[in-house]
Each structure stands twice: as structure tokens, then as C-alpha cells.
Design an enzyme around this catalytic site. Structure first.
Site, PDB file in Angstrom:
ATOM      1  N   GLU A  95       0.850  -1.197   0.000  1.00 48.60           N
ATOM      2  CA  GLU A  95       0.000   0.000   0.000  1.00 48.60           C
ATOM      3  C   GLU A  95       0.883   1.242   0.000  1.00 48.60           C
ATOM      4  OE1 GLU A  95      -2.978   0.161   3.111  1.00 48.60           O
ATOM      5  OE2 GLU A  95      -3.658   2.143   2.466  1.00 48.60           O
TER       6      GLU A  95
ATOM      7  N   ASN B 155      -6.752   1.734   2.748  1.00 50.92           N
ATOM      8  CA  ASN B 155      -7.466   3.004   2.865  1.00 50.92           C
ATOM      9  C   ASN B 155      -6.987   4.015   1.819  1.00 50.92           C
ATOM     10  OD1 ASN B 155      -8.726   1.847   5.061  1.00 50.92           O
ATOM     11  ND2 ASN B 155      -7.478   2.908   6.578  1.00 50.92           N
TER      12      ASN B 155
ATOM     13  N   ASN C 258     -12.286  -0.886  -0.779  1.00 52.79           N
ATOM     14  CA  ASN C 258     -11.602  -1.389   0.412  1.00 52.79           C
ATOM     15  C   ASN C 258     -12.370  -0.990   1.662  1.00 52.79           C
ATOM     16  OD1 ASN C 258      -9.081  -2.258   1.988  1.00 52.79           O
ATOM     17  ND2 ASN C 258      -9.333  -0.143   2.678  1.00 52.79           N
ATOM     18  N   GLU C 259     -12.612  -1.934   2.541  1.00 54.60           N
ATOM     19  CA  GLU C 259     -13.240  -1.673   3.852  1.00 54.60           C
ATOM     20  C   GLU C 259     -14.335  -0.610   3.768  1.00 54.60           C
ATOM     21  OE1 GLU C 259     -10.216  -0.938   6.845  1.00 54.60           O
ATOM     22  OE2 GLU C 259      -9.702  -3.044   6.928  1.00 54.60           O
TER      23      GLU C 259
ATOM     24  N   TYR D  29      -7.096  -7.845  12.124  1.00 54.51           N
ATOM     25  CA  TYR D  29      -5.861  -7.482  12.827  1.00 54.51           C
ATOM     26  C   TYR D  29      -6.025  -7.843  14.289  1.00 54.51           C
ATOM     27  CZ  TYR D  29      -4.602  -4.829   8.688  1.00 54.51           C
ATOM     28  OH  TYR D  29      -4.278  -4.466   7.403  1.00 54.51           O
TER      29      TYR D  29
ATOM     30  N   GLU E 289      -6.510  -8.944   4.148  1.00 56.45           N
ATOM     31  CA  GLU E 289      -5.623  -8.245   5.095  1.00 56.45           C
ATOM     32  C   GLU E 289      -5.668  -9.027   6.399  1.00 56.45           C
ATOM     33  OE1 GLU E 289      -6.061  -3.993   5.748  1.00 56.45           O
ATOM     34  OE2 GLU E 289      -6.587  -3.699   3.630  1.00 56.45           O
TER      35      GLU E 289
ATOM     36  N   GLN F 122       1.491  -5.777   5.899  1.00 58.35           N
ATOM     37  CA  GLN F 122       1.862  -5.523   4.523  1.00 58.35           C
ATOM     38  C   GLN F 122       3.285  -6.036   4.284  1.00 58.35           C
ATOM     39  OE1 GLN F 122       1.046  -1.420   3.481  1.00 58.35           O
ATOM     40  NE2 GLN F 122      -1.014  -1.501   4.353  1.00 58.35           N
TER      41      GLN F 122
HETATM   42  O1  AHR Z   1      -3.118  -2.262   6.347  1.00 56.72           O
HETATM   43  C1  AHR Z   1      -3.372  -1.032   6.966  1.00 56.72           C
HETATM   44  C2  AHR Z   1      -4.806  -0.588   6.810  1.00 56.72           C
HETATM   45  O2  AHR Z   1      -5.639  -1.415   7.548  1.00 56.72           O
HETATM   46  C3  AHR Z   1      -5.378  -0.639   5.417  1.00 56.72           C
HETATM   47  O3  AHR Z   1      -5.083   0.489   4.687  1.00 56.72           O
HETATM   48  C4  AHR Z   1      -6.851  -0.713   5.668  1.00 56.72           C
HETATM   49  O4  AHR Z   1      -7.543  -1.396   4.667  1.00 56.72           O
HETATM   50  C5  AHR Z   1      -6.956  -1.369   7.022  1.00 56.72           C
HETATM   51  O5  AHR Z   1      -7.763  -0.637   7.850  1.00 56.72           O
END
Ligand code: AHR
Length: 535
Positions: A54, A99, A199-200, A272, A322, A374
Site C-alpha cells: 500500500e 485506505n 476497500n473496507e 488485525y 488483510e 503488509q
Molecule cells: O493495512 C493497513 C490498513 O488497515 C489498510 O489500509 C486498511 O484497509 C486497514 O484498515
């Protein structure tokens, strides 16, 4: 604490005994792993070993791309970083966000570099110079031998911009954007197969955030134009980000799946985790929550597939596009600017990554894509400064999986002691969990033309677990290679001058046509065993 399963401890071995050196830890448990090559879950898709680049912090600029640095080549590619990237055998790489993509206009990043406009980057508060864009990424993808996976902007972007990007990348010649690519020095199309629709989009933080119904409408129309441009592409819907406060992630998933069941090929989920309460046992169990959410979404997909009109296309699969550990660099000042999200990892984090990967393999029938978020510097397995690079702890389990764990995932029987977690915070926001009966051993197994690969986490912090590994059909035979990710303690980290946590190849063991052998899994470790099962 308790142990599960009838007959524990009563099993009589007819085996070749294989012992590892027990380095100071106590041995208080016996366990069994039973492998039956007929109990197939599904084929492991190589795309579960994907990654993510990213435009965020120093992932691109100062990470993979660092023009003028003596460690970079004439194209600005950091060669030491590329070398480390290649070790991960990255099957598929998602780009350019995240994002970031929700305020990205791909047209800013193509054409002569001195004509590309610098822009305010609003997701992570940087200046985006646009010196690295579509074609630079595609050159990089070739060098790292990865399949590209692009995300289009469905936040501030339009469905027309999404269509034009597919035209630029995938149409050989004729229309304006295909000809523009040729003018930019790329006569052949890039043929990008995987495209995610935003995305999201469930997140209030997302620029252009929509509710599930409005997102589905926009995604359907964008997907329609993109498919009319190239019918061979695969579309990925933005599923739940899994960290909206006080929110049931499955409500979003249910609407999106119901609305887009005839349109998309995957639903993207994110997760996450963090050790917010500094509780090792809670933390290392947390990938089981991802597994549970996988099963819930699989159920939703099954329900929608009964009503879907997809012709001869595959059913919808899950893309965990992710996943990682991210909780330390979460303050405002560590979330923005050129050094955002530079999380440093320790051994317990590496065990959590192994837990994610075991869960993907165990759900190989439905999880057909996953992307660690990432690749470099930003919550990443590879960490670079101007004068060098080091491999973080989480690099090692991913490297082992991505280079070894392929074929058919097997449904194995594991009998070992278990523990219950407390009530704990999973990741950001109010996402909490409590898990009963967490097995100390977390196992996944693949079988491929006679070769069996066994991945085992010993979650126990202090005890070695002596384990009988039993083959139900066929015999173990020949040399078993053994690799172990471990370190001196659960908080051990790597740095430029020390690699405390890494993979060590242990002495291999020779088995002569036995239906079982015993292995001692050391505390806080991930072990991969690789050998043959013969008739
Ligand atoms: O990977 C970091 C961020 O986490 C990404 O940009 C987003 O998609 C997620 O919130």
C-alpha cells in the site's frame, strides 16, 4: 486446565521413537496427531500466501522503491529488500491499498514522471508524489514473481475510473486507455486478473464510506463495467473489516453476499489482532476467532449459492486479504506520515501468524486467498532502513508455509490438553472474545503426491509436548526434514544486529516404514515436518 478426548494417555505405541533435545523445559503432556490421507478438506490455493503493498508510510517509498539509495538499482528498486521479498515466495500481491485507494486516482500515477501531480494523501497524511504507480508496480511484480491483485477506488472514485483502469491494464489495443498504456511504453497488456471493488467500505474511516446496500449497488455497477471491459477478470467484494466498534461484522457480510452473489468471485475479510492486555495465552488463541468467522461466512455463502445464478462459475470464496498483528503503532502520531505503522514483532507474534496460516490451510475448501498486510516496513515481515534490511519474527512462519505447504489439506485428529482463555480484546475497538478448550497444539497438514507436510504450533509457554504422530492410511517412510521457528522467550524480537527468532533446521529423522513416530514439540514454537507416506 484440562485435557480432552477419551483414552488420553492409554495409547500404545508401535513406533520408531524420535526425540528432540529437551532444552530445559519440562515435559508434562502427551498428545496425538492422527493423519488420514483420505480425509480431504480441499486443495490449498497458492494465493493464500499473498501479500500487500500500500502507498502508506515507507512501504513503497523508502521500502520497495528508494531511488538514489546506493542499495537501489537504476530503476530505484531496493535490491536488498527485493531479495528478502523473494524469500517469501509471494504468490499474489494486493496493490495500491488499503485506505489509500479510496482517495487514489490511478491516472495520477502513469505517464512521464515529471508530469505526475503530487497530491495530498488523506488516509495516512502524506504527500503522494505519484512517482510509483501502475507500471512501476507491474515491473516490480514481475521481478518478485507474483500475481498482481488491484483494488479500485469505490470511495471518492467513480465506476468510470474503475472501468478505465481495467481498459488501461488489460485491453490490448484500440480504445484510448489501452493506447495510452502503449504510449507509456507497455505494448502488451498487463492482464490483471484479480480486482477488488473498494476497500473496507463498511468503515466510517473509509473515504466515501457507504452502507451495505449503497456499497452493493455501486460495486455491482462498477463490476459490470469492469467485466464488460475484460470478462476474464475475477471480482472481490469488500466484506467486513472486522473492527467496527460495537458492530456485528456478519450483518454487512450478509447484505453484500445477498446483493452481489451473482457478480463477485470472492468476499474479502480483514483481521488485525493485538495483545492488548499482555496475556500470552489469550493472544495466541486469537486466530481461532478468524477460523470461527470463516465458518460463519462459509455458511452464508452456502446459503446464497443455493439461490445464485452463476452459470458454470465457481462458488464465491473467502479472501482474507488483510491479516496481521497491529496494535502498538496505533496512536495518532504513529498512524500517519512517512513512518506510519512501523510495528516491531516478537516471538508470540510469529506464533499468531503461524496460527493464521494453519487456519487458512484447515479451511482450504473456502479460503482461496489471503494477504499479509503488509510487505515492507508497514506492519511488515521485512524492515528496511536506508542502509540495510532485517527480517522480523513474523517472516519465518510465512516463509515456511509459502515454500512448503501445498497440495490437499487434511482433516486431522488432534488429542492434547486444552485451556480456556479469559474475556479479551481481540483487536481494535470493542471486539472481544472468550474461547474455551483451546488446544495447546494447533495443527494443519497437507498431502501432495505422497509428501506430507505437518505444521504444529505448541502454544504452551513452558512445556514440551511429546506427541505421537500417527498415520491411519499408509506408512511414514524415509527422511523427515524438520524446521522450527522459536526463540529464547516469547518477547524476543529481531533487529538489524540480532536475529533472536528465526527458522532453524533441526536434525532430520529417518523412519523406516512405520505407522507412527514420536516428536517432542518445544514450548512456544512452530514446527514444520516434511516427509513421505507410502503404501
Ligand atoms: O493495512 C493497513 C490498513 O488497515 C489498510 O489500509 C486498511 O484497509 C486497514 O484498515
Amino acid at each position: 486446565m484440562k485435557h480432552s478426548g477419551p483414552g488420553f494417555g492409554k495409547f500404545i505405541l508401535a513406533v520408531a521413537i524420535v526425540s528432540t533435545v529437551l532444552s530445559g523445559s519440562s515435559v508434562a503432556q502427551n498428545a496425538r496427531i492422527k493423519i488420514d490421507v483420505d480425509r480431504e478438506i480441499g486443495e490449498v490455493d497458492k494465493n493464500i500466501y499473498g501479500n500487500f503493498v500500500e502507498h502508506l508510510g515507507r512501504c513503497v517509498y523508502g521500502g520497495i522503491y528508494d531511488p538514489g539509495n546506493p542499495l537501489s538499482d537504476e530503476n530505484g528498486i531496493r535490491l536488498d529488500v527485493l531479495e528478502a521479498v523473494k524469500g517469501l515466495n509471494v504468490s499474489l500481491t494486493r496493490y495500491p491499498g488499503g485506505n489509500f485507494v479510496s482517495n487514489y486516482n490511478w491516472k495520477d500515477g502513469v505517464g512521464p514522471k515529471d508530469e505526475r501531480p503530487p497530491r495530498m494523501e488523506l488516509a495516512w497524511a502524506r504527500l503522494e508524489t505519484n512517482q510509483f504507480g501502475t507500471n512501476e508496480f507491474m515491473d516490480y511484480a514481475k521481478r518478485m514473481n507474483t500475481e498482481p491483485y488491484f483494488a479500485v477506488n469505490l470511495g471518492t472514485g467513480t465506476i468510470k475510473e474503475a472501468q478505465e483502469w481495467v481498459e488501461y491494464c488489460n485491453v490490448k489495443e484500440g480504445p484510448y486507455y489501452a493506447e495510452l498504456r502503449k504510449k507509456h511504453g507497455y505494448p502488451e497488456p498487463h492482464n490483471i486478473k484479480y480486482w477488488s471493488l473498494g476497500n473496507e467500505m463498511d468503515g466510517f474511516w473509509q473515504m466515501g464510506h457507504l452502507n451495505a446496500e449503497d456499497y452493493s449497488k455501486k460495486a455491482r455497477e462498477a463490476g459490470k463495467l469492469m467485466k464488460l471491459t475484460d470478462p476474464d477478470i475475477k471480482l472481490i467484494a469488500a466484506g467486513a473489516s472486522n473492527f467496527r466498534p460495537n458492530n456485528d461484522p456478519h450483518e454487512w457480510n450478509a447484505t453484500v453476499l445477498s446483493e452481489l452473489r451473482d457478480v463477485v468471485d470472492y468476499i474479502a475479510l480483514h483481521m488485525y489482532l493485538g495483545n492488548h492486555q499482555d496475556n500470552y495465552y489469550n493472544f495466541v488463541s486469537a486466530p481461532l476467532v478468524l477460523e470461527e468467522r470463516t465458518k460463519v461466512v462459509k455458511g452464508m455463502i452456502d446459503r446464497e449459492m443455493e439461490k445464485a445464478d452463476r452459470g458454470d462459475r465457481d462458488p464465491i470464496y473467502i479472501a482474507w486479504d488483510e491479516y496481521n498483528i497491529w496494535y502498538r503503532w496505533r496512536a495518532k502520531e504513529t498512524m500517519t506520515g512517512t513512518r506510519a505503522l512501523e510495528e516491531r514483532y516478537n516471538l508470540e507474534d510469529a506464533l499468531v501468524i503461524a496460527g493464521f496460516l494453519n487456519a487458512f490451510v484447515r479451511n482450504a475448501d473456502i479460503v482461496k486467498m489471503a494477504n499479509m498486510a503488509q510487505l515492507v516496513n508497514v506492519i511488515a515481515p521485512i524492515f528496511a532502513e536506508e542502509d540495510g534490511v532485517f527480517l522480523q519474527t513474523i517472516y519465518y512462519p510465512l516463509q515456511l508455509f509459502a515454500n512448503n505447504m501445498f497440495g490437499t489439506s487434511l482433516d486431522v485428529f488432534v488429542d492434547c490438553e486444552t485451556y480456556n482463555t479469559g474475556h479479551f480484546q481481540l483487536g481494535l475497538a470493542e471486539q472481544v472474545a472468550q474461547i474455551d478448550d483451546v488446544p495447546y497444539l494447533d495443527v494443519s497438514v497437507t498431502y501432495n503426491n505422497g509428501e506430507v507436510v505437518i505444521g504444529v504450533i505448541n502454544r504452551h509457554r513452558d512445556e514440551t509436548i511429546t506427541t505421537d504422530i500417527i498415520s491411519q492410511e499408509g506408512l511414514f517412510d524415509g527422511e523427515f526434514e524438520i524446521f522450527e521457528v522459536n526463540g529464547p522467550d516469547i518477547k524476543a524480537e529481531n533487529d538489524f544486529d540480532q536475529t533472536k527468532v528465526k527458522t532453524v533446521q533441526k536434525e532430520s529423522v529417518n523412519i523406516k516404514k512405520e505407522d507412527a513416530f514420536t516428536y517432542n514439540f518445544p514450548p512456544h514454537s512452530f514446527t514444520m515436518l516434511k516427509g513421505k507416506i507410502v503404501e
